[in-house]
Scaffold this motif. Structure first.
Motif, PDB file in Angstrom:
ATOM      1  N   GLY A   1      65.223  59.120  52.066  1.00 13.10           N
ATOM      2  CA  GLY A   1      63.838  59.375  51.637  1.00 13.10           C
ATOM      3  C   GLY A   1      63.722  60.717  50.950  1.00 13.10           C
ATOM      4  O   GLY A   1      63.102  60.847  49.886  1.00 13.10           O
ATOM      5  N   TYR A   2      64.356  61.719  51.545  1.00 10.58           N
ATOM      6  CA  TYR A   2      64.324  63.064  50.963  1.00 10.58           C
ATOM      7  C   TYR A   2      64.920  63.035  49.556  1.00 10.58           C
ATOM      8  O   TYR A   2      64.332  63.548  48.592  1.00 10.58           O
ATOM      9  CB  TYR A   2      65.111  64.022  51.862  1.00 10.58           C
ATOM     10  CG  TYR A   2      65.080  65.461  51.410  1.00 10.58           C
ATOM     11  CD1 TYR A   2      64.126  66.345  51.910  1.00 10.58           C
ATOM     12  CD2 TYR A   2      65.991  65.940  50.465  1.00 10.58           C
ATOM     13  CE1 TYR A   2      64.079  67.670  51.494  1.00 10.58           C
ATOM     14  CE2 TYR A   2      65.948  67.253  50.031  1.00 10.58           C
ATOM     15  CZ  TYR A   2      64.996  68.118  50.554  1.00 10.58           C
ATOM     16  OH  TYR A   2      64.959  69.419  50.125  1.00 10.58           O
ATOM     17  N   LEU A   3      66.114  62.414  49.453  1.00  9.71           N
ATOM     18  CA  LEU A   3      66.798  62.381  48.152  1.00  9.71           C
ATOM     19  C   LEU A   3      65.974  61.625  47.101  1.00  9.71           C
ATOM     20  O   LEU A   3      65.865  62.057  45.950  1.00  9.71           O
ATOM     21  CB  LEU A   3      68.193  61.751  48.309  1.00  9.71           C
ATOM     22  CG  LEU A   3      69.062  61.731  47.057  1.00  9.71           C
ATOM     23  CD1 LEU A   3      69.307  63.131  46.502  1.00  9.71           C
ATOM     24  CD2 LEU A   3      70.406  61.052  47.338  1.00  9.71           C
ATOM     25  N   ALA A   4      65.360  60.517  47.516  1.00  6.11           N
ATOM     26  CA  ALA A   4      64.546  59.741  46.568  1.00  6.11           C
ATOM     27  C   ALA A   4      63.359  60.582  46.078  1.00  6.11           C
ATOM     28  O   ALA A   4      63.068  60.622  44.867  1.00  6.11           O
ATOM     29  CB  ALA A   4      64.050  58.464  47.242  1.00  6.11           C
ATOM     30  N   GLY A   5      62.690  61.273  47.002  1.00 10.48           N
ATOM     31  CA  GLY A   5      61.519  62.088  46.622  1.00 10.48           C
ATOM     32  C   GLY A   5      61.889  63.212  45.685  1.00 10.48           C
ATOM     33  O   GLY A   5      61.239  63.429  44.648  1.00 10.48           O
ATOM     34  N   ILE A   6      62.973  63.929  46.027  1.00  5.11           N
ATOM     35  CA  ILE A   6      63.425  65.053  45.190  1.00  5.11           C
ATOM     36  C   ILE A   6      63.859  64.545  43.807  1.00  5.11           C
ATOM     37  O   ILE A   6      63.519  65.129  42.780  1.00  5.11           O
ATOM     38  CB  ILE A   6      64.640  65.751  45.888  1.00  5.11           C
ATOM     39  CG1 ILE A   6      64.169  66.529  47.108  1.00  5.11           C
ATOM     40  CG2 ILE A   6      65.443  66.609  44.955  1.00  5.11           C
ATOM     41  CD1 ILE A   6      63.506  67.857  46.775  1.00  5.11           C
ATOM     42  N   SER A   7      64.567  63.424  43.792  1.00  6.77           N
ATOM     43  CA  SER A   7      65.099  62.904  42.518  1.00  6.77           C
ATOM     44  C   SER A   7      63.975  62.484  41.581  1.00  6.77           C
ATOM     45  O   SER A   7      64.020  62.759  40.379  1.00  6.77           O
ATOM     46  CB  SER A   7      66.008  61.700  42.765  1.00  6.77           C
ATOM     47  OG  SER A   7      66.996  62.010  43.700  1.00  6.77           O
ATOM     48  N   ALA A   8      62.955  61.811  42.159  1.00 10.07           N
ATOM     49  CA  ALA A   8      61.833  61.370  41.319  1.00 10.07           C
ATOM     50  C   ALA A   8      61.117  62.583  40.730  1.00 10.07           C
ATOM     51  O   ALA A   8      60.741  62.595  39.549  1.00 10.07           O
ATOM     52  CB  ALA A   8      60.867  60.532  42.145  1.00 10.07           C
ATOM     53  N   ALA A   9      60.961  63.631  41.547  1.00 14.99           N
ATOM     54  CA  ALA A   9      60.269  64.837  41.072  1.00 14.99           C
ATOM     55  C   ALA A   9      61.105  65.542  40.003  1.00 14.99           C
ATOM     56  O   ALA A   9      60.573  65.964  38.966  1.00 14.99           O
ATOM     57  CB  ALA A   9      60.005  65.771  42.245  1.00 14.99           C
TER      58      ALA A   9
ATOM     59  N   ALA B   1      59.748  61.272  51.680  1.00 12.42           N
ATOM     60  CA  ALA B   1      59.844  61.170  50.220  1.00 12.42           C
ATOM     61  C   ALA B   1      58.547  61.678  49.584  1.00 12.42           C
ATOM     62  O   ALA B   1      58.565  62.472  48.628  1.00 12.42           O
ATOM     63  CB  ALA B   1      60.112  59.717  49.811  1.00 12.42           C
ATOM     64  N   ALA B   2      57.416  61.240  50.136  1.00 14.19           N
ATOM     65  CA  ALA B   2      56.109  61.624  49.591  1.00 14.19           C
ATOM     66  C   ALA B   2      55.914  63.139  49.700  1.00 14.19           C
ATOM     67  O   ALA B   2      55.510  63.806  48.734  1.00 14.19           O
ATOM     68  CB  ALA B   2      55.006  60.889  50.357  1.00 14.19           C
ATOM     69  N   GLY B   3      56.232  63.691  50.875  1.00 14.90           N
ATOM     70  CA  GLY B   3      56.009  65.126  51.105  1.00 14.90           C
ATOM     71  C   GLY B   3      56.849  66.002  50.196  1.00 14.90           C
ATOM     72  O   GLY B   3      56.333  66.960  49.601  1.00 14.90           O
ATOM     73  N   VAL B   4      58.131  65.676  50.058  1.00 17.45           N
ATOM     74  CA  VAL B   4      58.977  66.568  49.240  1.00 17.45           C
ATOM     75  C   VAL B   4      58.669  66.415  47.742  1.00 17.45           C
ATOM     76  O   VAL B   4      58.714  67.392  46.998  1.00 17.45           O
ATOM     77  CB  VAL B   4      60.504  66.392  49.509  1.00 17.45           C
ATOM     78  CG1 VAL B   4      60.844  66.776  50.916  1.00 17.45           C
ATOM     79  CG2 VAL B   4      60.991  64.999  49.213  1.00 17.45           C
ATOM     80  N   ALA B   5      58.306  65.198  47.326  1.00 20.92           N
ATOM     81  CA  ALA B   5      57.946  65.010  45.908  1.00 20.92           C
ATOM     82  C   ALA B   5      56.683  65.820  45.601  1.00 20.92           C
ATOM     83  O   ALA B   5      56.569  66.454  44.538  1.00 20.92           O
ATOM     84  CB  ALA B   5      57.736  63.527  45.620  1.00 20.92           C
ATOM     85  N   HIS B   6      55.739  65.828  46.536  1.00 22.88           N
ATOM     86  CA  HIS B   6      54.516  66.621  46.378  1.00 22.88           C
ATOM     87  C   HIS B   6      54.865  68.114  46.265  1.00 22.88           C
ATOM     88  O   HIS B   6      54.340  68.825  45.402  1.00 22.88           O
ATOM     89  CB  HIS B   6      53.590  66.366  47.571  1.00 22.88           C
ATOM     90  CG  HIS B   6      52.413  67.275  47.631  1.00 22.88           C
ATOM     91  ND1 HIS B   6      51.203  66.973  47.051  1.00 22.88           N
ATOM     92  CD2 HIS B   6      52.266  68.500  48.192  1.00 22.88           C
ATOM     93  CE1 HIS B   6      50.359  67.977  47.254  1.00 22.88           C
ATOM     94  NE2 HIS B   6      50.983  68.918  47.952  1.00 22.88           N
ATOM     95  N   GLU B   7      55.778  68.553  47.150  1.00 24.65           N
ATOM     96  CA  GLU B   7      56.165  69.983  47.119  1.00 24.65           C
ATOM     97  C   GLU B   7      56.788  70.352  45.783  1.00 24.65           C
ATOM     98  O   GLU B   7      56.718  71.494  45.347  1.00 24.65           O
ATOM     99  CB  GLU B   7      57.163  70.285  48.255  1.00 24.65           C
ATOM    100  CG  GLU B   7      56.475  70.397  49.603  1.00 24.65           C
ATOM    101  CD  GLU B   7      57.437  70.554  50.770  1.00 24.65           C
ATOM    102  OE1 GLU B   7      58.678  70.536  50.563  1.00 24.65           O
ATOM    103  OE2 GLU B   7      56.945  70.677  51.904  1.00 24.65           O
ATOM    104  N   LYS B   8      57.411  69.366  45.129  1.00 23.39           N
ATOM    105  CA  LYS B   8      58.039  69.637  43.819  1.00 23.39           C
ATOM    106  C   LYS B   8      57.069  69.375  42.672  1.00 23.39           C
ATOM    107  O   LYS B   8      57.466  69.257  41.516  1.00 23.39           O
ATOM    108  CB  LYS B   8      59.293  68.765  43.638  1.00 23.39           C
ATOM    109  CG  LYS B   8      60.406  69.091  44.615  1.00 23.39           C
ATOM    110  CD  LYS B   8      61.192  70.321  44.165  1.00 23.39           C
ATOM    111  CE  LYS B   8      62.164  70.746  45.235  1.00 23.39           C
ATOM    112  NZ  LYS B   8      62.578  72.133  45.164  1.00 23.39           N
ATOM    113  N   GLY B   9      55.796  69.187  42.996  1.00 26.28           N
ATOM    114  CA  GLY B   9      54.776  69.145  41.942  1.00 26.28           C
ATOM    115  C   GLY B   9      54.282  67.774  41.520  1.00 26.28           C
ATOM    116  O   GLY B   9      53.465  67.656  40.604  1.00 26.28           O
ATOM    117  N   LEU B  10      54.746  66.710  42.173  1.00 24.64           N
ATOM    118  CA  LEU B  10      54.266  65.378  41.775  1.00 24.64           C
ATOM    119  C   LEU B  10      52.950  65.038  42.471  1.00 24.64           C
ATOM    120  O   LEU B  10      52.736  65.429  43.622  1.00 24.64           O
ATOM    121  CB  LEU B  10      55.280  64.294  42.160  1.00 24.64           C
ATOM    122  CG  LEU B  10      56.523  64.098  41.307  1.00 24.64           C
ATOM    123  CD1 LEU B  10      57.198  62.781  41.669  1.00 24.64           C
ATOM    124  CD2 LEU B  10      56.194  64.098  39.829  1.00 24.64           C
TER     125      LEU B  10
END
Ligand SMILES: Cc1cc2nc3c(=O)[nH]c(=O)nc-3n(C[C@H](O)[C@H](O)[C@H](O)COP(=O)(O)OP(=O)(O)OC[C@H]3O[C@@H](n4cnc5c(N)ncnc54)[C@H](O)[C@@H]3O)c2cc1C
Length: 417
Positions: free
Chosen positions: A401-409, A13-22
């Motif tokens: 986790g992936y979906l949560a990270g992407i959704s938050a971003a 979740a942390a990694g993909v949200a970071h990749e999307k700019g968070l």
């Protein structure tokens, strides 16, 4: 964004949200991330299962299946495999579609995940136990955590709660997340152990004996309710091994409902009653002077001979020639139906998985966001989802986790437009 818990769900979740700019911070209670992931699959990590998605989802039961569908289709088994391949981890697929690192080391999976986070320069605060969420009206605006008795507050526009379940507490999963979610207004479905060893009444100690190619059945009022073929392991207190763990969720439910259940073990799955009878007759005729104790060595693991004779009430020095037709029948029935009374199950601390958790009706399955608290997301085992062994549970942690990270971003991006 703050991610609570550095297990597989929190890390992805942390990694993909970071990749999307968070801007992301991970807060982890233990002194190292992914302690549980490092001991999975007996140290080999059964990462996922490449079964088709329909069959994969079925392993989570009706409500789990419905809830997980979107996250699995967003980040499926093949995405997870490609993800680890891109981190230079070779994977192999074994019997039943189970995927493992080729190195046979769960710690390689953990290392790759940690390096991925490190390269992104995402901060991980270790030894930091989150105690509560900071809420304003119906939104989360931060967290509070303890670090060496100090209480620290962090503010954030969104929070992902990925604290895992309640089993194997030495890995950090002690069920904190349930209380944190409850205090913010969520309902927690009753917690109980799943994939857990079973306690039985057996007065002979055969701990350590591993039986392969047996069929284990759960019997209620002489009716077989569930059965599994495979491997079973005797423990000091009862039984474990794949066949038991797979059926344990049902066993736990029945014990909780005060149903008197028994375990039946078919030790001769390859033989019908008729064929087994012929085999016994042949053995007894072939060795009329040999004691039954010695004849049984050809048919049974040594450790079970005493149990067999005790339960069939046949004295051990009787010879093949002295065994009556009635006694031969008793032995045949015992070999096909070795009955053991089930008395309980081991505590949640010894379970592979926790059943129960955050009520799925209170979480948007398309985003993993709470329907009660804005900007609060859930991922992984904290949710009321669980499946049998085979790589399903780790995949569910990565997919949610992936979906949560992407959704938050994405939510933040939409807000900024
Ligand atoms: C012995 C064993 C073997 C297993 N083998 C397999 C297998 O081979 N395949 C499979 O699919 N599944 C397996 N599982 C299940 C699998 O490990 C879990 O489903 C998975 O780890 C869940 O991931 P998660 O990120 O949700 O939670 P976890 O991995 O439990 O991570 C949660 C993290 O949150 C942290 N945390 C908890 N409370 C707080 C707090 N208050 N503040 C800050 N941090 C906190 C914890 O320290 C932990 O690091 C196994 C489990 C066990 C116990």
């Amino acid at each position: 964004m703050i991610v609570i818990g550095a297990g597989p769900a929190g890390m992805i979740a942390a990694g993909v949200a970071h990749e999307k700019g968070l801007k992301v911070i991970i807060v982890e209670k233990m002194k190292k991330p992914c302690l549980k992931l490092g001991i999975t699959g007996k140290g080999r990590c059964n990462l996922t299962n490449i079964e088709n998605k329909k069959d994969f989802l079925e392993k989570f039961g009706t409500k789990g299946e419905r809830f997980l569908k979107h996250s699995l289709y967003t980040f499926d088994q093949h995405n997870l495999i490609s993800f680890f391949n891109s981190l230079n981890i070779d994977l192999i697929t074994e019997r039943g579609g189970r995927v493992f690192p080729k190195s046979g080391k769960a710690l390689n999976i953990v290392g790759a995940l940690k390096d991925w986070i490190k390269k992104k320069q995402i901060d991980i605060i270790l030894n930091a136990q989150v105690t509560s969420l900071i809420l304003e009206t119906n939104s989360v605006v931060g967290i509070e955590y303890k670090n060496n008795k100090e209480r620290i507050k962090l503010t954030s526009e969104s929070v992902i709660l990925a604290t895992g379940g309640k089993s194997y507490p030495l890995t950090g999963s002690t069920g904190d997340g349930y209380l944190i979610a409850k205090n913010s207004g969520h309902n927690i479905e009753k917690i109980y152990p799943s994939l857990v060893p079973i306690e039985t009444e057996l007065d002979i100690n055969i701990a350590g004996l591993n039986l392969r190619n047996i069929e284990a059945s759960i019997i209620l009022n002489n009716k077989c309710l569930y059965k599994e073929f495979g491997e079973l392991l005797f423990m000091e207190y009862g039984v474990s091994g794949p066949v038991i763990l797979t059926m344990s969720k049902h066993i736990v439910e029945m014990i909780n409902n005060k149903q008197a259940i028994e375990l039946s073990i078919d030790l001769k799955t390859a033989l019908t009653h008729k064929k087994l009878d012929n085999r016994l007759l042949r053995e007894f005729n072939k060795s009329p002077k040999m004691t039954i104790e010695n004849i049984l060595r050809k048919l049974l693991p040594f450790e079970l001979i005493e149990t067999c004779l005790k339960m069939t009430k046949i004295t051990k020095d009787k010879t093949g020639g002295q065994i009556t037709a009635k006694e031969r029948k008793q032995i045949r029935l015992w070999l096909k139906d070795f009955r053991i009374k089930i008395t309980g199950y081991r505590p949640i601390e010894e379970a592979i998985i926790t059943s129960g958790g955050i009520n799925l009706k209170e979480v948007n399955s398309k985003t993993m966001e709470s329907k009660i608290i804005n900007n609060l997301y859930f991922a992984g085992e904290i949710l009321d989802i669980d499946a049998k062994t085979g790589g399903y549970n780790i995949q569910a942690a990565f997919s949610t986790g992936y979906l949560a990270g992407i959704s938050a971003a994405l939510k933040k991006q939409i807000k900024n437009i």
